[in-house]
Design a protein around this motif. Structure first.
Motif, PDB file in Angstrom:
ATOM      1  N   VAL A   1       0.861  -1.176   0.000  1.00  0.00           N
ATOM      2  CA  VAL A   1       0.000   0.000   0.000  1.00  0.00           C
ATOM      3  C   VAL A   1       0.900   1.228   0.000  1.00  0.00           C
ATOM      4  O   VAL A   1       1.813   1.332   0.822  1.00  0.00           O
ATOM      5  CB  VAL A   1      -0.914   0.030   1.243  1.00  0.00           C
TER       6      VAL A   1
ATOM      7  N   GLU B   1      -2.654  -0.780  -3.558  1.00  0.00           N
ATOM      8  CA  GLU B   1      -3.591   0.287  -3.207  1.00  0.00           C
ATOM      9  C   GLU B   1      -2.825   1.576  -2.984  1.00  0.00           C
ATOM     10  O   GLU B   1      -1.645   1.547  -2.628  1.00  0.00           O
ATOM     11  CB  GLU B   1      -4.374  -0.053  -1.929  1.00  0.00           C
TER      12      GLU B   1
ATOM     13  N   SER C   1      -7.890  -1.130   4.200  1.00  0.00           N
ATOM     14  CA  SER C   1      -6.928  -1.345   3.136  1.00  0.00           C
ATOM     15  C   SER C   1      -6.122  -2.624   3.388  1.00  0.00           C
ATOM     16  O   SER C   1      -5.955  -3.446   2.482  1.00  0.00           O
ATOM     17  CB  SER C   1      -5.989  -0.147   3.011  1.00  0.00           C
TER      18      SER C   1
END
Length: 126
Positions: free
Chosen positions: A84, A105, A119
């Motif tokens: 992420v 992400e 997330s």
């Protein structure tokens, strides 16, 4: 809010207070965070034991090596690690660069615990 199950998360940001806050939040969410203020040091730790980490969260703008550059290096070592990228500015160019580097992400700073939990649950598929 989704909770972790002790997964080890590598967290990288050049600002020490943000690393402290994020690692505390990750611990409260049930993860085992390992924080670094240097992307080069984080890369060395990952390179030393790539299987040790279940996920990576990295800032984009850091001195020496950007988050996108770190992601490319991590992907060269272990292609499948969930990553992420976080940034204070999440425009089209930053998002495209992050995804092209291999980020799963992209999140905008400041992060809430809820955003972080959601997330990580998505990228770790928990």
């Amino acid at each position: 809010m989704p909770q972790g199950g002790g997964q080890r998360v590598l967290f990288v940001d050049d600002e020490e207070p943000l690393v402290r806050l994020a690692t505390e939040t990750l611990e409260e969410l049930g993860y085992a965070p390992v924080g670094f203020t240097s992307s080069a040091a984080a890369l060395e730790a990952f390179r030393a034991d790539p299987k040790k980490f279940d996920a990576v969260i990295t800032d984009e703008r850091m001195p020496g090596m950007s988050g996108s550059a770190l992601i490319r290096a991590l992907r060269g070592i272990r292609r499948s690690v969930p990553i992420v990228l976080v940034s204070g500015y999440v425009g089209g160019m930053v998002t495209n660069r992050a995804h092209n580097a291999g980020a799963d992400e992209v999140l905008k700073k400041p992060l809430s615990a809820r955003e972080l939990a959601a997330s990580l649950a998505r990228v770790l598929q928990v």
